[in-house]
Enzyme design. Structure first.
Site, PDB file in Angstrom:
ATOM      1  CG  LEU A  26       8.489   2.249   4.678  1.00  0.00           C
ATOM      2  CD1 LEU A  26       8.235   1.068   3.748  1.00  0.00           C
ATOM      3  CD2 LEU A  26       7.195   2.993   4.939  1.00  0.00           C
TER       4      LEU A  26
ATOM      5  CE1 TYR B 248       1.154  -0.286   4.383  1.00  0.00           C
ATOM      6  CE2 TYR B 248       0.140   1.878   4.344  1.00  0.00           C
ATOM      7  CZ  TYR B 248       0.945   0.949   4.964  1.00  0.00           C
ATOM      8  OH  TYR B 248       1.563   1.258   6.150  1.00  0.00           O
TER       9      TYR B 248
ATOM     10  CE  LYS C 126       3.313   3.231   3.165  1.00  0.00           C
ATOM     11  NZ  LYS C 126       3.410   3.318   4.612  1.00  0.00           N
TER      12      LYS C 126
ATOM     13  CD  GLU D 197      10.229   1.471  10.427  1.00  0.00           C
ATOM     14  OE1 GLU D 197      10.229   2.454   9.681  1.00  0.00           O
ATOM     15  OE2 GLU D 197       9.914   0.326  10.056  1.00  0.00           O
TER      16      GLU D 197
HETATM   17  C1  LIG Z   1       6.664   1.573   9.565  1.00  0.00           C
HETATM   18  C2  LIG Z   1       6.738   2.920   8.943  1.00  0.00           C
HETATM   19  N1  LIG Z   1       7.916   3.575   8.917  1.00  0.00           N
HETATM   20  C3  LIG Z   1       8.026   4.793   8.380  1.00  0.00           C
HETATM   21  C4  LIG Z   1       6.930   5.446   7.839  1.00  0.00           C
HETATM   22  C5  LIG Z   1       7.104   6.816   7.239  1.00  0.00           C
HETATM   23  O1  LIG Z   1       7.054   6.753   5.852  1.00  0.00           O
HETATM   24  P1  LIG Z   1       6.576   7.976   4.957  1.00  0.00           P
HETATM   25  O2  LIG Z   1       7.418   9.148   5.352  1.00  0.00           O
HETATM   26  O3  LIG Z   1       6.810   7.535   3.572  1.00  0.00           O
HETATM   27  O4  LIG Z   1       5.128   8.202   5.289  1.00  0.00           O
HETATM   28  C6  LIG Z   1       5.694   4.803   7.820  1.00  0.00           C
HETATM   29  C7  LIG Z   1       4.534   5.484   7.229  1.00  0.00           C
HETATM   30  O5  LIG Z   1       3.417   5.093   7.357  1.00  0.00           O
HETATM   31  C8  LIG Z   1       5.582   3.507   8.378  1.00  0.00           C
HETATM   32  O6  LIG Z   1       4.421   2.848   8.386  1.00  0.00           O
END
Ligand SMILES: Cc1ncc(COP(=O)(O)O)c(C=O)c1O
Length: 290
Positions: free
Chosen positions: A202, A32, A146, A178
């Site tokens: 991620l 997603y 993701k 994270e």
């Molecule tokens: C596990 C995780 N890490 C980091 C992020 C941050 O990613 P982004 O800056 O692309 O929203 C998300 C965003 O939903 C996430 O689910």
């Protein structure tokens, strides 16, 4: 009327229904994206689309549309829903087929869906900062995908939510990875540090924007593993995500960070981030801050 995308068509959202044997529903077998909309425009659309195709490819799903076609459809959806400030949620699953762990036959089409939602900017939290907890990272070893499978993330977020905290900062042993839905940064002696974009986290689009902003503005930045001790010893801590932007962390497990107030590097990055949004999507006015 509100619209959604289902399998290449824009239809009324109330009519967007998926099969009970869709593999996303049964296995979480899909990926997603969440894309921010400011002033009716997608922010960092290309980066999100690239990650969406990369995530899909890494689990063997071929998205049956070109990036250009899908981008066009998403823009049309935002316009039809008259969305000013909010998000697009989009996912693709391996499609509907009789339940069986192994991939279905080649002729089963992946199921792509997308909808929009009004989401304001978290103005109060951005100004005052948020409280967090620490929790062991129990997720799988491909956090770079993701994936729709978010059980580890959900359980971590719920733990935070139950004690009135905004986010759970995860760690594998001593190493901080994270947040449950965000990337985590520390600032120590003027240097910004965040976990490298490997399989343990991620690769956040917001994280990448922040890294670029640091480099362009002479703020020292390092992508390297840091520990729980580093986190507690840090001058400043913040998190980043598509909806949370650059969010100051003012408390971890009840211990104050930077005396319980956002620090100067975090505030500087917030300013630079707003500038980056405005460059791409136009001015963020008072009306767009809810
Ligand atoms: C596990 C995780 N890490 C980091 C992020 C941050 O990613 P982004 O800056 O692309 O929203 C998300 C965003 O939903 C996430 O689910």
């Amino acid at each position: 009327m509100n619209f959604a995308i289902l399998d290449g068509k824009i239809i009324e959202r109330s009519e967007a229904k998926v099969d009970i044997e869709d593999r996303g529903y049964q296995f979480g077998d899909g990926v997603y994206e969440v894309i921010r909309i400011y002033n009716g425009k997608m922010f960092t659309a290309k980066q999100h689309l690239d990650r969406f195709y990369r995530s899909a490819e890494s689990i063997g799903i071929v998205i049956p549309y070109t990036k250009e076609l899908l981008t066009g459809m998403l823009n049309e959806l935002v316009a039809k829903n008259n969305l000013g400030l909010g998000i697009i949620y989009m996912q693709i699953t391996r499609g509907a087929a009789p339940r069986n762990h192994a991939f279905p036959a080649q002729d089963v089409l992946p199921a792509l869906s997308a909808y929009t939602k009004e989401v304001g900017r978290p103005a109060e939290n951005l100004e005052s900062g948020v409280r967090t907890i620490l929790t062991e990272d129990i997720r799988w070893l491909r956090c770079d995908i993701k994936s729709l499978n978010l059980l580890g993330n959900i359980l971590a977020k719920q733990k935070a939510s139950e004690v009135g905290c905004f986010e759970a900062i995860q760690h594998r042993g001593e190493n901080v990875t994270e947040g449950s839905s965000s990337n985590v940064f520390i600032a120590q002696n003027g240097v910004v540090v965040t976990h490298p974009s490997d399989n343990f986290i991620l690769k956040g689009i917001t994280k990448e924007v922040i890294l670029t902003l640091c480099k362009e503005n002479g703020i020292a930045v390092e992508e390297r593993v840091f520990t729980i001790k580093d986190l507690y010893d840090a001058d400043e801590v913040f998190l980043s995500s598509t909806t949370a932007e650059v969010m100051p962390i003012i408390e971890i497990e009840g211990k104050a960070v930077h005396n319980g107030a956002p620090g100067p590097i975090t505030k500087k990055l917030q300013e630079l981030f707003i500038e980056a949004i405005e460059k791409e999507c136009g001015a963020i006015t008072k009306q767009t801050i809810k």
